[in-house]
Design a protein around this motif. Structure first.
Motif, PDB file in Angstrom:
ATOM      1  N   LEU A 190       0.833  -1.202   0.000  1.00 51.28           N
ATOM      2  CA  LEU A 190       0.000   0.000   0.000  1.00 51.28           C
ATOM      3  C   LEU A 190       0.866   1.249   0.000  1.00 51.28           C
ATOM      4  O   LEU A 190       1.932   1.280   0.603  1.00 51.28           O
ATOM      5  N   ALA A 191       0.381   2.289  -0.678  1.00 53.77           N
ATOM      6  CA  ALA A 191       1.109   3.564  -0.710  1.00 53.77           C
ATOM      7  C   ALA A 191       1.383   4.063   0.706  1.00 53.77           C
ATOM      8  O   ALA A 191       2.427   4.629   0.982  1.00 53.77           O
ATOM      9  N   GLU A 192       0.436   3.838   1.616  1.00 60.10           N
ATOM     10  CA  GLU A 192       0.605   4.297   3.003  1.00 60.10           C
ATOM     11  C   GLU A 192       1.848   3.700   3.632  1.00 60.10           C
ATOM     12  O   GLU A 192       2.496   4.346   4.456  1.00 60.10           O
ATOM     13  N   LEU A 193       2.186   2.476   3.262  1.00 61.99           N
ATOM     14  CA  LEU A 193       3.357   1.832   3.853  1.00 61.99           C
ATOM     15  C   LEU A 193       4.646   2.456   3.321  1.00 61.99           C
ATOM     16  O   LEU A 193       5.605   2.637   4.060  1.00 61.99           O
ATOM     17  N   TYR A 194       4.674   2.789   2.043  1.00 65.83           N
ATOM     18  CA  TYR A 194       5.826   3.492   1.487  1.00 65.83           C
ATOM     19  C   TYR A 194       5.960   4.850   2.175  1.00 65.83           C
ATOM     20  O   TYR A 194       7.046   5.264   2.567  1.00 65.83           O
ATOM     21  N   ASN A 195       4.840   5.543   2.334  1.00 68.24           N
ATOM     22  CA  ASN A 195       4.861   6.862   2.967  1.00 68.24           C
ATOM     23  C   ASN A 195       5.263   6.764   4.436  1.00 68.24           C
ATOM     24  O   ASN A 195       5.970   7.638   4.956  1.00 68.24           O
ATOM     25  N   THR A 196       4.844   5.700   5.118  1.00 70.90           N
ATOM     26  CA  THR A 196       5.261   5.460   6.509  1.00 70.90           C
ATOM     27  C   THR A 196       6.772   5.283   6.557  1.00 70.90           C
ATOM     28  O   THR A 196       7.445   5.827   7.439  1.00 70.90           O
ATOM     29  N   SER A 197       7.295   4.543   5.599  1.00 72.10           N
ATOM     30  CA  SER A 197       8.738   4.345   5.502  1.00 72.10           C
ATOM     31  C   SER A 197       9.447   5.685   5.323  1.00 72.10           C
ATOM     32  O   SER A 197      10.430   5.982   6.003  1.00 72.10           O
TER      33      SER A 197
END
Length: 166
Positions: A109-116
């Motif tokens: 999910l994009a959210e996981l990349y952004n969390t990273s």
């Protein structure tokens, strides 16, 4: 405590929040119902082991990404006093999938990349004294930048665009 992997209701909820995911997204990742996720976090039933494992694997993948990226940034800025970087983040899953097909298996999910990216920003500020700015990808602006500069689509060119936004 859950008898399976050891994550209790509070730990499941914290893990979800630390990954910046909704209960619906956890359900999607774990291929369960949203009601299941809500019940786990309320302590009404233990979380399924495969879902616990998947969330912990994602968290570990993000932490490895943070460590590797921060090591690279540290090398990059060993002797430079004023240090600023920019990272592209993706406002929608569609944009993330379009521009990052190679990462879809690791971070679904994009959210996981952004969390990273957010964790990298925090780590760089605290440990390396490097300012990292997160820049949301704006398709039209990025497209215009590429046309103006005569660039093709690439990760490096997205980074150049993000740098130009500072």
């Amino acid at each position: 405590m859950s008898k399976e992997l050891g994550l209790n209701a509070i730990e499941m909820q914290y893990l979800r929040h630390s990954l910046a995911l909704t209960t619906a997204q956890v359900a999607e990742i774990g291929k369960v119902t949203e009601a299941d996720v809500i019940a786990w976090e309320a302590g009404e039933k233990p979380a399924h082991m495969p879902v616990q494992k998947k969330l912990l694997e994602i968290d570990e993948a993000i932490e490895m990404q943070v460590l590797n990226t921060c090591d690279g940034i540290e090398e990059l800025f060993k002797s430079e006093p004023k240090r600023t970087l920019s990272f592209v983040v993706y406002p929608t899953q569609a944009l993330y999938a379009q521009y990052n097909p190679e990462f879809l298996g690791t971070l679904p999910l994009a959210e996981l990349y952004n969390t990273s990216a957010y964790r990298i920003k925090k780590e760089c500020k605290l440990m390396l004294e490097v300012d990292v700015v997160l820049v949301a990808l704006e398709f039209e602006s990025y497209k215009a930048f590429r046309e103006k500069e005569g660039l093709k689509e690439s990760r490096e060119n997205r980074a150049k665009w993000a740098k130009a936004q500072l």
